[in-house]
Design a protein around this motif. Structure first.
Motif, PDB file in Angstrom:
ATOM      1  N   ALA A 138      -4.469   5.370  26.212  1.00 15.16           N
ATOM      2  CA  ALA A 138      -4.834   3.988  25.877  1.00 15.16           C
ATOM      3  C   ALA A 138      -3.604   3.204  25.419  1.00 15.16           C
ATOM      4  CB  ALA A 138      -5.900   3.981  24.788  1.00 15.16           C
ATOM      5  N   GLY A 139      -2.710   3.874  24.686  1.00 13.87           N
ATOM      6  CA  GLY A 139      -1.476   3.227  24.244  1.00 13.87           C
ATOM      7  C   GLY A 139      -0.634   2.767  25.419  1.00 13.87           C
ATOM      8  N   GLY A 140      -0.579   3.616  26.454  1.00 11.60           N
ATOM      9  CA  GLY A 140       0.144   3.239  27.669  1.00 11.60           C
ATOM     10  C   GLY A 140      -0.487   2.030  28.338  1.00 11.60           C
ATOM     11  N   ALA A 141      -1.829   1.987  28.328  1.00 10.88           N
ATOM     12  CA  ALA A 141      -2.542   0.858  28.935  1.00 10.88           C
ATOM     13  C   ALA A 141      -2.281  -0.437  28.162  1.00 10.88           C
ATOM     14  CB  ALA A 141      -4.042   1.158  28.970  1.00 10.88           C
ATOM     15  N   VAL A 142      -2.317  -0.348  26.828  1.00 20.40           N
ATOM     16  CA  VAL A 142      -2.057  -1.520  25.980  1.00 20.40           C
ATOM     17  C   VAL A 142      -0.647  -2.047  26.226  1.00 20.40           C
ATOM     18  CG1 VAL A 142      -1.705  -2.274  23.592  1.00 20.40           C
ATOM     19  CG2 VAL A 142      -3.712  -0.906  24.177  1.00 20.40           C
ATOM     20  N   MET A 143       0.328  -1.134  26.269  1.00 16.79           N
ATOM     21  CA  MET A 143       1.716  -1.528  26.489  1.00 16.79           C
ATOM     22  C   MET A 143       1.887  -2.146  27.876  1.00 16.79           C
ATOM     23  SD  MET A 143       5.115   0.742  25.788  1.00 16.79           S
ATOM     24  CE  MET A 143       4.708   1.961  27.018  1.00 16.79           C
ATOM     25  N   ALA A 144       1.177  -1.594  28.864  1.00 21.47           N
ATOM     26  CA  ALA A 144       1.263  -2.110  30.227  1.00 21.47           C
ATOM     27  C   ALA A 144       0.733  -3.540  30.320  1.00 21.47           C
ATOM     28  CB  ALA A 144       0.484  -1.202  31.178  1.00 21.47           C
ATOM     29  N   VAL A 145      -0.386  -3.819  29.634  1.00 25.80           N
ATOM     30  CA  VAL A 145      -0.965  -5.176  29.646  1.00 25.80           C
ATOM     31  C   VAL A 145       0.011  -6.177  29.022  1.00 25.80           C
ATOM     32  CG1 VAL A 145      -2.781  -6.648  28.692  1.00 25.80           C
ATOM     33  CG2 VAL A 145      -3.371  -4.439  29.672  1.00 25.80           C
TER      34      VAL A 145
ATOM     35  N   ILE B 140      -1.876   0.335  13.282  1.00 20.00           N
ATOM     36  CA  ILE B 140      -2.121  -0.056  14.670  1.00 20.00           C
ATOM     37  C   ILE B 140      -3.428  -0.831  14.775  1.00 20.00           C
ATOM     38  CG2 ILE B 140      -2.492   0.798  17.019  1.00 20.00           C
ATOM     39  CD1 ILE B 140      -0.890   3.318  16.124  1.00 20.00           C
ATOM     40  N   PHE B 141      -4.422  -0.355  14.053  1.00 24.40           N
ATOM     41  CA  PHE B 141      -5.725  -1.021  14.027  1.00 24.40           C
ATOM     42  C   PHE B 141      -5.567  -2.487  13.616  1.00 24.40           C
ATOM     43  CE2 PHE B 141      -9.489  -2.327  11.591  1.00 24.40           C
ATOM     44  CZ  PHE B 141     -10.502  -2.091  12.510  1.00 24.40           C
ATOM     45  N   LEU B 142      -4.796  -2.717  12.544  1.00 21.58           N
ATOM     46  CA  LEU B 142      -4.589  -4.077  12.050  1.00 21.58           C
ATOM     47  C   LEU B 142      -3.784  -4.912  13.039  1.00 21.58           C
ATOM     48  CD1 LEU B 142      -3.856  -3.287   8.285  1.00 21.58           C
ATOM     49  CD2 LEU B 142      -5.977  -4.173   9.282  1.00 21.58           C
ATOM     50  N   LEU B 143      -2.770  -4.298  13.692  1.00 24.49           N
ATOM     51  CA  LEU B 143      -1.958  -5.008  14.678  1.00 24.49           C
ATOM     52  C   LEU B 143      -2.808  -5.480  15.857  1.00 24.49           C
ATOM     53  CD1 LEU B 143       1.427  -3.066  15.081  1.00 24.49           C
ATOM     54  CD2 LEU B 143       1.139  -5.469  14.497  1.00 24.49           C
ATOM     55  N   GLU B 144      -3.668  -4.600  16.341  1.00 24.77           N
ATOM     56  CA  GLU B 144      -4.467  -4.944  17.509  1.00 24.77           C
ATOM     57  C   GLU B 144      -5.558  -5.964  17.172  1.00 24.77           C
ATOM     58  OE1 GLU B 144      -3.812  -0.898  20.123  1.00 24.77           O
ATOM     59  OE2 GLU B 144      -5.447  -0.961  18.676  1.00 24.77           O
ATOM     60  N   ILE B 145      -6.098  -5.866  15.981  1.00 28.91           N
ATOM     61  CA  ILE B 145      -7.041  -6.892  15.536  1.00 28.91           C
ATOM     62  C   ILE B 145      -6.327  -8.241  15.449  1.00 28.91           C
ATOM     63  CG2 ILE B 145      -8.379  -7.723  13.558  1.00 28.91           C
ATOM     64  CD1 ILE B 145      -9.886  -5.671  15.128  1.00 28.91           C
ATOM     65  N   LEU B 146      -5.075  -8.221  14.944  1.00 29.32           N
ATOM     66  CA  LEU B 146      -4.280  -9.451  14.843  1.00 29.32           C
ATOM     67  C   LEU B 146      -4.042 -10.056  16.224  1.00 29.32           C
ATOM     68  CD1 LEU B 146      -2.566 -11.453  13.211  1.00 29.32           C
ATOM     69  CD2 LEU B 146      -0.638  -9.871  13.429  1.00 29.32           C
ATOM     70  N   ALA B 147      -3.688  -9.206  17.217  1.00 32.80           N
ATOM     71  CA  ALA B 147      -3.468  -9.694  18.581  1.00 32.80           C
ATOM     72  C   ALA B 147      -4.747 -10.318  19.130  1.00 32.80           C
ATOM     73  CB  ALA B 147      -3.013  -8.551  19.489  1.00 32.80           C
ATOM     74  N   GLY B 148      -5.868  -9.677  18.868  1.00 31.89           N
ATOM     75  CA  GLY B 148      -7.149 -10.201  19.327  1.00 31.89           C
ATOM     76  C   GLY B 148      -7.495 -11.529  18.682  1.00 31.89           C
TER      77      GLY B 148
ATOM     78  N   ILE C 103      -8.483 -10.950  28.443  1.00 26.54           N
ATOM     79  CA  ILE C 103      -8.058  -9.565  28.679  1.00 26.54           C
ATOM     80  C   ILE C 103      -7.288  -9.038  27.479  1.00 26.54           C
ATOM     81  CG2 ILE C 103      -6.568  -8.076  30.083  1.00 26.54           C
ATOM     82  CD1 ILE C 103      -7.216  -9.911  32.468  1.00 26.54           C
ATOM     83  N   ILE C 104      -6.325  -9.853  26.970  1.00 27.24           N
ATOM     84  CA  ILE C 104      -5.528  -9.442  25.807  1.00 27.24           C
ATOM     85  C   ILE C 104      -6.430  -9.181  24.609  1.00 27.24           C
ATOM     86  CG2 ILE C 104      -3.807 -10.220  24.113  1.00 27.24           C
ATOM     87  CD1 ILE C 104      -2.382 -11.683  26.351  1.00 27.24           C
ATOM     88  N   GLY C 105      -7.354 -10.124  24.360  1.00 31.26           N
ATOM     89  CA  GLY C 105      -8.253  -9.979  23.220  1.00 31.26           C
ATOM     90  C   GLY C 105      -9.162  -8.770  23.357  1.00 31.26           C
ATOM     91  N   ALA C 106      -9.725  -8.573  24.560  1.00 35.02           N
ATOM     92  CA  ALA C 106     -10.650  -7.458  24.780  1.00 35.02           C
ATOM     93  C   ALA C 106      -9.943  -6.114  24.647  1.00 35.02           C
ATOM     94  CB  ALA C 106     -11.286  -7.579  26.164  1.00 35.02           C
ATOM     95  N   VAL C 107      -8.738  -6.016  25.191  1.00 36.19           N
ATOM     96  CA  VAL C 107      -7.976  -4.764  25.094  1.00 36.19           C
ATOM     97  C   VAL C 107      -7.634  -4.461  23.641  1.00 36.19           C
ATOM     98  CG1 VAL C 107      -5.765  -3.668  25.625  1.00 36.19           C
ATOM     99  CG2 VAL C 107      -7.035  -4.819  27.428  1.00 36.19           C
ATOM    100  N   GLY C 108      -7.133  -5.479  22.932  1.00 31.21           N
ATOM    101  CA  GLY C 108      -6.751  -5.272  21.528  1.00 31.21           C
ATOM    102  C   GLY C 108      -7.920  -4.855  20.659  1.00 31.21           C
TER     103      GLY C 108
ATOM    104  N   ILE D 214      -9.520  -1.250  21.851  1.00 35.31           N
ATOM    105  CA  ILE D 214      -8.767  -0.075  21.394  1.00 35.31           C
ATOM    106  C   ILE D 214      -8.894   0.069  19.880  1.00 35.31           C
ATOM    107  CG2 ILE D 214      -6.492   1.004  21.248  1.00 35.31           C
ATOM    108  CD1 ILE D 214      -7.632   0.989  24.048  1.00 35.31           C
ATOM    109  N   ALA D 215      -8.893  -1.049  19.173  1.00 33.54           N
ATOM    110  CA  ALA D 215      -9.028  -1.001  17.707  1.00 33.54           C
ATOM    111  C   ALA D 215     -10.352  -0.365  17.304  1.00 33.54           C
ATOM    112  CB  ALA D 215      -8.915  -2.410  17.130  1.00 33.54           C
ATOM    113  N   CYS D 216     -11.417  -0.684  18.026  1.00 31.22           N
ATOM    114  CA  CYS D 216     -12.731  -0.107  17.712  1.00 31.22           C
ATOM    115  C   CYS D 216     -12.734   1.401  17.963  1.00 31.22           C
ATOM    116  CB  CYS D 216     -13.814  -0.783  18.551  1.00 31.22           C
ATOM    117  SG  CYS D 216     -14.119  -2.498  18.069  1.00 31.22           S
TER     118      CYS D 216
END
Length: 254
Positions: free
Chosen positions: A30-37, A100-108, A223-228, A231-233
């Motif tokens: 999943a980390g690879g997928a997040v970085m790829a997006v 990471i959880f907080l970072l991805e929530i922030l991106a979302g 897409i960015i919001g949904a991915v972030g 993965i956080a969930c």
């Protein structure tokens, strides 16, 4: 009775270890997928970022890349912590998961905020950027972005092709009597095709490029919001498994 409890505890610990290991492997992917997006957003669509006054779109992508890198490193650390059964490593792993959880929530959240204000920003800035910066000195990145925008989305001008009548470049002698840039043409390979602004020659789309660009960015922000957020969930389960394994190791020696 004590022996049975010890066996049950050991069995529970082993099951939890393999559950956490499986989670870490999936988490690493999943980390690879997040970085790829995030990377795709910056590399493939970076031209359009230069047409936006706000940096939130780019910041969201950078956050995803950073989170993706940390996720992949954390996945490896999680595997080590799981098999070595070291509570200190598990604590570090849990803290990294939380970060990471907080970072991805922030991106979302950033993606959602920008989603709400995108329409107003484009209305205020896109036309101004196109008419004032196109083909101007040290604005090559804007010229490239506008040409790519008009060709890729088959549109001309911010709201309509008539916007180009106020362009600094079109009004100058450098335009060679063009009424619109050649990138507005349906066949841009024809030299000086921008001298003719008839609908048979150039793209005349209702709503202009602003509608096309807005729809593209809105879809990408989703897409960015949904991915972030997605993965956080998933990470919540990882933190739960980590806590369970940590507790099962509490009574055992390091």
């Amino acid at each position: 009775m004590g022996l049975n409890e010890e066996k049950n505890q050991t069995c529970g610990t082993i099951c939890m270890k393999y559950l956490l290991f499986t989670f870490n492997f999936l988490f690493w992917l999943a980390g690879g997928a997040v970085m790829a997006v995030g990377t795709w957003t910056l590399l493939e669509k970076s031209d359009y970022i230069s047409l936006l006054s706000s940096k939130i779109y780019a910041v969201s992508a950078y956050i995803l890349i950073m989170a993706g890198v940390i996720v992949m490193v954390t996945g490896v650390l999680g595997c080590c912590a799981t098999f070595k059964e070291q509570r200190r490593l598990l604590r570090v792993y849990f803290v990294l998961l939380l970060c990471i959880f907080l970072l991805e929530i922030l991106a979302g959240v950033l993606a959602y905020i920008y989603y709400q204000q995108l329409n107003e920003e484009l209305k205020e800035n896109l036309r101004k950027t196109m008419v004032q910066k196109y083909h101007q000195t040290e604005q090559e990145h804007v010229t490239k972005a506008v040409d790519k925008l008009q060709q890729e989305f088959k549109c001309c001008g911010s709201n309509s092709s008539s916007d180009w009548a106020e362009s600094v470049w079109i009004r100058s002698g450098e335009a060679n009597q063009r009424k619109v840039p050649d990138s507005c043409c349906k066949s841009p390979v024809i030299k000086l095709c921008g001298q003719r602004d008839h609908p048979s020659n150039i793209y005349k789309v209702e709503g202009g490029c602003i509608t096309k660009l807005e729809n593209f960015i809105l879809n990408h922000l989703q897409i960015i919001g949904a991915v972030g957020v997605g993965i956080a969930c998933v990470q919540i389960f990882g933190m739960f498994f980590t806590c369970c394994l940590y507790r099962s190791l509490k009574a055992e020696p390091y």
